[in-house]
Design a protein around this motif. Structure first.
Motif, PDB file in Angstrom:
ATOM      1  N   GLY A  60      28.787  -5.870 -23.700  1.00 25.99           N
ATOM      2  CA  GLY A  60      30.133  -5.884 -24.237  1.00 25.99           C
ATOM      3  C   GLY A  60      30.169  -5.155 -25.569  1.00 25.99           C
ATOM      4  N   ASN A  62      31.590  -5.407 -29.696  1.00 30.18           N
ATOM      5  CA  ASN A  62      32.198  -6.153 -30.790  1.00 30.18           C
ATOM      6  C   ASN A  62      33.464  -5.393 -31.169  1.00 30.18           C
ATOM      7  OD1 ASN A  62      33.009  -7.051 -33.317  1.00 30.18           O
ATOM      8  ND2 ASN A  62      30.930  -7.563 -33.949  1.00 30.18           N
ATOM      9  N   GLN A  70      24.853  -7.846 -26.024  1.00 27.82           N
ATOM     10  CA  GLN A  70      24.465  -8.334 -24.710  1.00 27.82           C
ATOM     11  C   GLN A  70      25.153  -9.679 -24.474  1.00 27.82           C
ATOM     12  OE1 GLN A  70      22.614  -6.798 -22.365  1.00 27.82           O
ATOM     13  NE2 GLN A  70      22.548  -5.021 -23.726  1.00 27.82           N
ATOM     14  N   ILE A  71      25.842  -9.783 -23.366  1.00 34.49           N
ATOM     15  CA  ILE A  71      26.487 -11.031 -22.982  1.00 34.49           C
ATOM     16  C   ILE A  71      25.644 -11.637 -21.868  1.00 34.49           C
ATOM     17  CG2 ILE A  71      28.582 -12.118 -22.088  1.00 34.49           C
ATOM     18  CD1 ILE A  71      30.124  -9.686 -23.243  1.00 34.49           C
TER      19      ILE A  71
END
Length: 92
Positions: A60, A62, A70-71
């Protein structure tokens, strides 16, 4: 409607005390949560079914900095409305 309003409404319809109704609602929620935690499905005919799913890990951003993050992978809870419930909401 919040939980207390739900307890009040159900108690008014059933004639039970608010305390007993609150305990019953808590027990229903705890049972559904327990079954989903075990990976099982809870199906309430005419209302809908609760199940779990999986969300894959992904990259993802910011929004403030634009940096990639990293999600982690996660389990999700899904609710699928039943036909009678959908019909009631849609006024059919």
């Amino acid at each position: 409607m919040n939980k207390q309003e739900l307890v009040d409404a159900v108690a008014a319809k059933t004639g039970d005390s608010k305390a007993a109704t609150g305990e019953a609602i808590d027990a229903v929620i705890a049972t559904i949560t327990g079954e989903l935690t075990k990976g099982k499905t809870v199906q309430l005919i005419g209302f809908g079914s609760f199940s779990t799913g999986a969300r894959a890990a992904r990259v993802g951003r910011n929004p403030a900095t634009g940096a990639e993050i990293q999600i982690a992978a996660a389990k999700t809870v899904k609710f699928t409305a039943g036909k009678a419930f959908k019909d009631a909401v849609n006024g059919a």
